[in-house]
Design a protein around this motif. Structure first.
Motif, PDB file in Angstrom:
ATOM      1  N   LYS A 131     -26.901 -16.361  -6.049  1.00  0.00           N
ATOM      2  CA  LYS A 131     -26.160 -16.751  -4.828  1.00  0.00           C
ATOM      3  C   LYS A 131     -25.792 -18.301  -4.937  1.00  0.00           C
ATOM      4  O   LYS A 131     -26.587 -19.102  -5.177  1.00  0.00           O
ATOM      5  CB  LYS A 131     -26.925 -16.588  -3.492  1.00  0.00           C
ATOM      6  CG  LYS A 131     -27.203 -15.283  -3.363  1.00  0.00           C
ATOM      7  CD  LYS A 131     -27.615 -15.209  -1.821  1.00  0.00           C
ATOM      8  CE  LYS A 131     -26.843 -14.263  -0.980  1.00  0.00           C
ATOM      9  NZ  LYS A 131     -27.161 -14.121   0.572  1.00  0.00           N
ATOM     10  N   TRP A 181     -22.466 -17.985 -11.914  1.00  0.00           N
ATOM     11  CA  TRP A 181     -22.149 -18.418 -10.739  1.00  0.00           C
ATOM     12  C   TRP A 181     -21.276 -17.011 -10.203  1.00  0.00           C
ATOM     13  O   TRP A 181     -21.009 -17.092  -8.739  1.00  0.00           O
ATOM     14  CB  TRP A 181     -21.288 -19.566 -10.335  1.00  0.00           C
ATOM     15  CG  TRP A 181     -22.131 -20.715 -10.857  1.00  0.00           C
ATOM     16  CD1 TRP A 181     -23.466 -21.177 -10.976  1.00  0.00           C
ATOM     17  CD2 TRP A 181     -21.624 -22.055 -11.251  1.00  0.00           C
ATOM     18  NE1 TRP A 181     -24.037 -22.129 -11.243  1.00  0.00           N
ATOM     19  CE2 TRP A 181     -22.900 -22.913 -11.326  1.00  0.00           C
ATOM     20  CE3 TRP A 181     -20.520 -22.580 -11.278  1.00  0.00           C
ATOM     21  CZ2 TRP A 181     -22.967 -24.113 -11.882  1.00  0.00           C
ATOM     22  CZ3 TRP A 181     -20.255 -23.935 -11.637  1.00  0.00           C
ATOM     23  CH2 TRP A 181     -21.293 -24.550 -12.150  1.00  0.00           C
ATOM     24  N   ARG A 210     -19.517 -20.813  -1.460  1.00  0.00           N
ATOM     25  CA  ARG A 210     -18.216 -20.400  -1.758  1.00  0.00           C
ATOM     26  C   ARG A 210     -17.338 -21.372  -2.381  1.00  0.00           C
ATOM     27  O   ARG A 210     -17.464 -22.813  -2.089  1.00  0.00           O
ATOM     28  CB  ARG A 210     -17.531 -20.064  -0.431  1.00  0.00           C
ATOM     29  CG  ARG A 210     -16.158 -19.500  -0.495  1.00  0.00           C
ATOM     30  CD  ARG A 210     -15.559 -18.856   0.687  1.00  0.00           C
ATOM     31  NE  ARG A 210     -16.182 -19.447   2.035  1.00  0.00           N
ATOM     32  CZ  ARG A 210     -15.826 -19.535   3.096  1.00  0.00           C
ATOM     33  NH1 ARG A 210     -15.054 -18.258   3.493  1.00  0.00           N
ATOM     34  NH2 ARG A 210     -16.291 -20.140   4.019  1.00  0.00           N
TER      35      ARG A 210
END
Length: 93
Positions: A2, A72, A5
């Motif tokens: 995780k 990622w 953004r």
């Protein structure tokens, strides 16, 4: 893994195509403000994958950009498609 953004599509694409290896500055630019612990966590995940793939970097404190984006979960082809669609709709600068 995780991750935070990305700041925006254009920045992500610029960094991907401009830098074969990225360091702290580029990672912070890609994700916005990151603390040092988070930055270290992101880099360590990529370094682990680089070891598995036997990918080396030329600088001591950088990571391979292509490997980083894969770790990622940043899909460059998808970002390009989305940017093109935004431009087509007149929603991008």
């Amino acid at each position: 893994m995780k991750v935070k953004r990305i700041t925006d599509i254009d920045t992500a694409l610029y960094i991907y195509y401009r830098y074969p290896e990225i360091g702290n500055k580029e990672i912070k630019e890609l994700f916005g403000g990151l603390g040092s612990a988070t930055l270290t966590k992101y880099k360590k995940a990529v370094q682990g994958e680089q070891i598995k793939q036997n990918v080396k970097t030329s600088q001591l404190y950088t990571i391979n950009t292509e490997v980083a984006y894969k770790v990622w979960g940043i899909d460059v082809a998808e970002l390009e498609k989305r940017r093109d669609k935004l431009k087509k709709l007149g929603l991008s600068a």
